[in-house]
Design a protein around this motif. Structure first.
Motif, PDB file in Angstrom:
ATOM      1  N   VAL A 140      -6.419  77.189  62.399  1.00 57.00           N
ATOM      2  CA  VAL A 140      -6.515  78.611  62.702  1.00 57.00           C
ATOM      3  C   VAL A 140      -5.300  79.077  63.489  1.00 57.00           C
ATOM      4  CG1 VAL A 140      -7.852  80.379  63.883  1.00 57.00           C
ATOM      5  CG2 VAL A 140      -9.022  78.591  62.611  1.00 57.00           C
ATOM      6  N   SER A 141      -4.886  78.278  64.473  1.00 54.84           N
ATOM      7  CA  SER A 141      -3.755  78.695  65.290  1.00 54.84           C
ATOM      8  C   SER A 141      -2.478  78.784  64.454  1.00 54.84           C
ATOM      9  CB  SER A 141      -3.561  77.749  66.469  1.00 54.84           C
ATOM     10  OG  SER A 141      -3.286  76.442  66.014  1.00 54.84           O
ATOM     11  N   ARG A 142      -2.311  77.876  63.499  1.00 50.48           N
ATOM     12  CA  ARG A 142      -1.122  77.929  62.651  1.00 50.48           C
ATOM     13  C   ARG A 142      -1.198  79.116  61.706  1.00 50.48           C
ATOM     14  NH1 ARG A 142       1.698  74.418  58.299  1.00 50.48           N
ATOM     15  NH2 ARG A 142       3.850  74.992  58.790  1.00 50.48           N
ATOM     16  N   ARG A 143      -2.398  79.448  61.244  1.00 44.45           N
ATOM     17  CA  ARG A 143      -2.547  80.639  60.401  1.00 44.45           C
ATOM     18  C   ARG A 143      -2.188  81.896  61.180  1.00 44.45           C
ATOM     19  NH1 ARG A 143      -8.134  80.852  57.338  1.00 44.45           N
ATOM     20  NH2 ARG A 143      -7.098  82.686  56.497  1.00 44.45           N
ATOM     21  N   ILE A 144      -2.586  81.947  62.442  1.00 46.54           N
ATOM     22  CA  ILE A 144      -2.249  83.104  63.274  1.00 46.54           C
ATOM     23  C   ILE A 144      -0.737  83.188  63.463  1.00 46.54           C
ATOM     24  CG2 ILE A 144      -2.429  84.081  65.584  1.00 46.54           C
ATOM     25  CD1 ILE A 144      -5.310  82.954  65.638  1.00 46.54           C
ATOM     26  N   ARG A 145      -0.112  82.044  63.712  1.00 49.64           N
ATOM     27  CA  ARG A 145       1.349  82.032  63.855  1.00 49.64           C
ATOM     28  C   ARG A 145       2.022  82.480  62.562  1.00 49.64           C
ATOM     29  NH1 ARG A 145       0.434  77.070  66.863  1.00 49.64           N
ATOM     30  NH2 ARG A 145       0.957  75.878  65.003  1.00 49.64           N
ATOM     31  N   GLY A 146       1.469  82.039  61.433  1.00 50.86           N
ATOM     32  CA  GLY A 146       2.014  82.459  60.139  1.00 50.86           C
ATOM     33  C   GLY A 146       1.904  83.953  59.942  1.00 50.86           C
ATOM     34  N   SER A 147       0.771  84.529  60.349  1.00 49.55           N
ATOM     35  CA  SER A 147       0.589  85.981  60.235  1.00 49.55           C
ATOM     36  C   SER A 147       1.583  86.730  61.113  1.00 49.55           C
ATOM     37  CB  SER A 147      -0.843  86.368  60.636  1.00 49.55           C
ATOM     38  OG  SER A 147      -1.773  85.743  59.800  1.00 49.55           O
ATOM     39  N   VAL A 148       1.813  86.197  62.317  1.00 52.93           N
ATOM     40  CA  VAL A 148       2.790  86.827  63.215  1.00 52.93           C
ATOM     41  C   VAL A 148       4.181  86.768  62.609  1.00 52.93           C
ATOM     42  CG1 VAL A 148       3.930  86.597  65.460  1.00 52.93           C
ATOM     43  CG2 VAL A 148       1.436  86.422  65.301  1.00 52.93           C
ATOM     44  N   LEU A 149       4.540  85.618  62.031  1.00 55.79           N
ATOM     45  CA  LEU A 149       5.859  85.473  61.415  1.00 55.79           C
ATOM     46  C   LEU A 149       6.018  86.409  60.221  1.00 55.79           C
ATOM     47  CD1 LEU A 149       6.286  81.593  61.589  1.00 55.79           C
ATOM     48  CD2 LEU A 149       7.553  83.314  62.883  1.00 55.79           C
ATOM     49  N   LEU A 150       4.970  86.561  59.427  1.00 57.60           N
ATOM     50  CA  LEU A 150       5.039  87.486  58.286  1.00 57.60           C
ATOM     51  C   LEU A 150       5.161  88.934  58.758  1.00 57.60           C
ATOM     52  CD1 LEU A 150       2.473  85.919  55.784  1.00 57.60           C
ATOM     53  CD2 LEU A 150       4.966  85.879  55.661  1.00 57.60           C
ATOM     54  N   ALA A 151       4.486  89.257  59.846  1.00 54.44           N
ATOM     55  CA  ALA A 151       4.612  90.602  60.408  1.00 54.44           C
ATOM     56  C   ALA A 151       6.034  90.843  60.910  1.00 54.44           C
ATOM     57  CB  ALA A 151       3.602  90.804  61.538  1.00 54.44           C
ATOM     58  N   LEU A 152       6.619  89.838  61.561  1.00 57.62           N
ATOM     59  CA  LEU A 152       8.012  89.957  62.011  1.00 57.62           C
ATOM     60  C   LEU A 152       8.954  90.127  60.824  1.00 57.62           C
ATOM     61  CD1 LEU A 152       8.158  87.228  64.815  1.00 57.62           C
ATOM     62  CD2 LEU A 152       8.291  89.710  65.119  1.00 57.62           C
ATOM     63  N   ALA A 153       8.688  89.405  59.744  1.00 56.37           N
ATOM     64  CA  ALA A 153       9.513  89.527  58.541  1.00 56.37           C
ATOM     65  C   ALA A 153       9.416  90.928  57.955  1.00 56.37           C
ATOM     66  CB  ALA A 153       9.091  88.490  57.501  1.00 56.37           C
ATOM     67  N   ALA A 154       8.188  91.473  57.917  1.00 59.12           N
ATOM     68  CA  ALA A 154       7.999  92.823  57.369  1.00 59.12           C
ATOM     69  C   ALA A 154       8.737  93.857  58.203  1.00 59.12           C
ATOM     70  CB  ALA A 154       6.506  93.152  57.309  1.00 59.12           C
ATOM     71  N   VAL A 155       8.667  93.727  59.522  1.00 58.35           N
ATOM     72  CA  VAL A 155       9.385  94.661  60.402  1.00 58.35           C
ATOM     73  C   VAL A 155      10.891  94.535  60.201  1.00 58.35           C
ATOM     74  CG1 VAL A 155       9.920  95.155  62.823  1.00 58.35           C
ATOM     75  CG2 VAL A 155       7.551  94.790  62.129  1.00 58.35           C
ATOM     76  N   ALA A 156      11.373  93.298  60.065  1.00 55.52           N
ATOM     77  CA  ALA A 156      12.814  93.083  59.876  1.00 55.52           C
ATOM     78  C   ALA A 156      13.292  93.693  58.569  1.00 55.52           C
ATOM     79  CB  ALA A 156      13.128  91.590  59.917  1.00 55.52           C
ATOM     80  N   PHE A 157      12.547  93.477  57.494  1.00 52.80           N
ATOM     81  CA  PHE A 157      12.959  94.029  56.201  1.00 52.80           C
ATOM     82  C   PHE A 157      12.869  95.556  56.191  1.00 52.80           C
ATOM     83  CE2 PHE A 157      12.064  89.718  54.346  1.00 52.80           C
ATOM     84  CZ  PHE A 157      13.357  89.475  53.930  1.00 52.80           C
ATOM     85  N   ALA A 158      11.824  96.107  56.802  1.00 58.15           N
ATOM     86  CA  ALA A 158      11.702  97.566  56.869  1.00 58.15           C
ATOM     87  C   ALA A 158      12.839  98.175  57.684  1.00 58.15           C
ATOM     88  CB  ALA A 158      10.353  97.955  57.468  1.00 58.15           C
ATOM     89  N   SER A 159      13.202  97.518  58.775  1.00 51.13           N
ATOM     90  CA  SER A 159      14.314  98.003  59.588  1.00 51.13           C
ATOM     91  C   SER A 159      15.634  97.879  58.837  1.00 51.13           C
ATOM     92  CB  SER A 159      14.392  97.220  60.898  1.00 51.13           C
ATOM     93  OG  SER A 159      13.192  97.360  61.627  1.00 51.13           O
ATOM     94  N   ALA A 160      15.799  96.788  58.081  1.00 49.55           N
ATOM     95  CA  ALA A 160      17.019  96.609  57.291  1.00 49.55           C
ATOM     96  C   ALA A 160      17.139  97.695  56.235  1.00 49.55           C
ATOM     97  CB  ALA A 160      17.028  95.226  56.643  1.00 49.55           C
TER      98      ALA A 160
END
Length: 199
Positions: A4-24
């Motif tokens: 579960v903790s790794r899934r949460i970390r994965g979700s956070v990383l995907l959210a960071l990726a989405a923000v980075a791509f949207a900002s780009a």
């Protein structure tokens, strides 16, 4: 069973990726086919004076976080060869944004319809951003290959880094921006997903 903790970390990383791509998408230089007129070549429009710094950095970090986040979300071991998706995503994302897809989904059709626009896309500011994002994203497979002792991937990742340096040599600041961002993203993964990224 999924961690579960790794899934949460994965979700956070995907959210960071989405923000980075949207900002780009908001700051990436775009080739505008109509701006060239009948006699000139298409123009590259930069929404921000810092486009050549921000866009490669955001794309490099976003691509690293996307690949690492997807692996963490499904609790999979990210192989060094799978990490090679990072530089590819960064470069393809830069070229896609260079056609204007970030602001208008029909924009690539206009770019592909004009050969001079494609030439400008491959040799102008979007190409510099793509090379810089490629270099930054290539740090992930190089580090992953070094920690897993995957010699083939280490050679491929190193070749991608060298190709990025050769392609982006005309804009060293953009190249450095993408490289530093990729290194920072990988460094943050050592803290966020140590089981995968640390040796």
């Amino acid at each position: 069973m999924l961690s579960v903790s790794r899934r949460i970390r994965g979700s956070v990383l995907l959210a960071l990726a989405a923000v980075a791509f949207a900002s780009a998408a908001a700051v990436a230089p775009v080739i505008v086919p109509e701006a060239g007129g009948a006699s000139g070549s298409p123009a590259a429009v930069s929404p921000s004076p810092l486009s050549l710094l921000a866009a490669p950095a955001l794309l490099a970090a976003g691509s690293v976080f996307l690949v690492a986040g997807a692996a963490a979300l499904v609790d999979a071991d990210l192989s060094a060869r799978a990490a090679l998706l990072s530089p590819a995503l960064g470069a393809v994302g830069a070229l896609a944004l260079g056609t204007g897809i970030g602001t208008d989904f029909g924009a690539p059709l206009a770019a592909f319809a004009a050969p001079e626009a494609l030439t400008a896309l491959g040799s102008g500011l979007p190409a510099v951003v793509a090379a810089s994002a490629l270099g930054g994203g290539a740090i992930a497979p190089v580090v992953r290959a070094a920690t897993t002792e995957d010699t083939v991937t280490l050679l491929v990742g190193s070749a991608l880094l060298l190709a990025a340096v050769a392609s982006g040599s005309e804009a060293p600041i953009a190249l450095a921006s993408g490289g530093v961002s990729g290194a920072v993203a990988v460094g943050s993964l050592w803290a966020l997903d140590p089981g995968t990224w640390r040796p």
